[in-house]
Design an enzyme around this catalytic site. Structure first.
Site, short mmCIF file in Angstrom:
data_model
loop_
_atom_site.label_atom_id
_atom_site.label_comp_id
_atom_site.label_asym_id
_atom_site.label_seq_id
_atom_site.Cartn_x
_atom_site.Cartn_y
_atom_site.Cartn_z
N HIS A 197 59.95 9.09 34.42
CA HIS A 197 59.60 10.50 34.15
C HIS A 197 60.83 11.29 33.69
CE1 HIS A 197 55.43 10.54 35.52
NE2 HIS A 197 55.82 9.54 36.30
N CYS A 235 54.72 7.46 31.49
CA CYS A 235 54.05 6.80 32.61
C CYS A 235 52.68 6.26 32.16
CB CYS A 235 53.97 7.73 33.82
SG CYS A 235 53.55 6.86 35.35
N GLU A 261 60.89 14.19 32.46
CA GLU A 261 60.70 15.62 32.71
C GLU A 261 61.15 16.05 34.10
OE1 GLU A 261 56.75 13.77 34.05
OE2 GLU A 261 58.41 13.28 32.71
#
Length: 188
Positions: free
Chosen positions: A166, A79, A168
């Site tokens: 993202h 990001c 994660e």
């Protein structure tokens, strides 16, 4: 092996740390203001996401420029971390036409670098107001969505990678695979 997670104030920095840890790698979260000497034993770094708007708040990203240039370890920008890599390369980041928050289909045009073993399209979690508009010719843009032209990229000659989405977050398909592939780059 040691991977440092550089905390840029993102809400999911601990998820990045936990993903790396759960993949069996020693990882530590450090603030983006830590002295670069602390990273001397790093096998790789991850530049976390964060709330900073690159256009007006680049100073909130601390010392990450020094972290990228002082050592020759692999770098993964997530990001705002990816946006910083783009700007550092001479690229451009500005407000997105549409701020994104939620699932988005991301399409891969190349699966080199850390993007191998990933389908041509994945559902990925987005959370950004700014986006990468251009990046230096030293990088290959390898993924896009219908609203964001640069969703992922990698450097042609160095192990530097960036994702706008993202990986994660559990809602991102194959996000763990991206981390596994990055860890493999750090092992070399």
């Amino acid at each position: 092996m040691k991977i440092y997670i550089i905390d840029n104030g993102g809400q999911w920095t601990h998820r990045e740390w936990r993903t790396v840890r759960d993949l069996g790698v020693d990882s530590t979260i450090v603030p983006n203001t830590v002295d670069a000497d602390v990273l001397a034993d790093a096998d790789g770094i991850i530049l976390s996401g964060g709330p900073a708007s690159i256009e007006s708040e680049i100073s909130k990203l601390g010392n990450i420029k020094e972290y990228m240039h002082r050592y020759n370890y692999p770098v993964l920008g997530i990001c705002v971390g990816a946006q910083f890599i783009a700007i550092d390369s001479g690229g451009r980041v500005s407000k997105a036409l549409h701020a994104e928050y939620g699932k988005k289909i991301v399409n891969f045009t190349s699966k080199d670098g850390i993007f191998y073993n990933i389908p041509d399209s994945i559902n990925a979690w987005e959370n950004h107001n700014d986006e990468i508009k251009s990046i230096s010719d030293d990088y290959i843009i390898c993924a896009y969505s219908d609203t964001c032209r640069v969703q992922a990229f990698y450097h042609k000659n160095r192990d530097i990678f960036g994702v706008q989405f993202h990986p994660e977050v559990n809602n991102t398909e194959h996000g763990t695979t991206i981390f596994k592939n990055f860890i493999e780059k750090c092992r070399r």
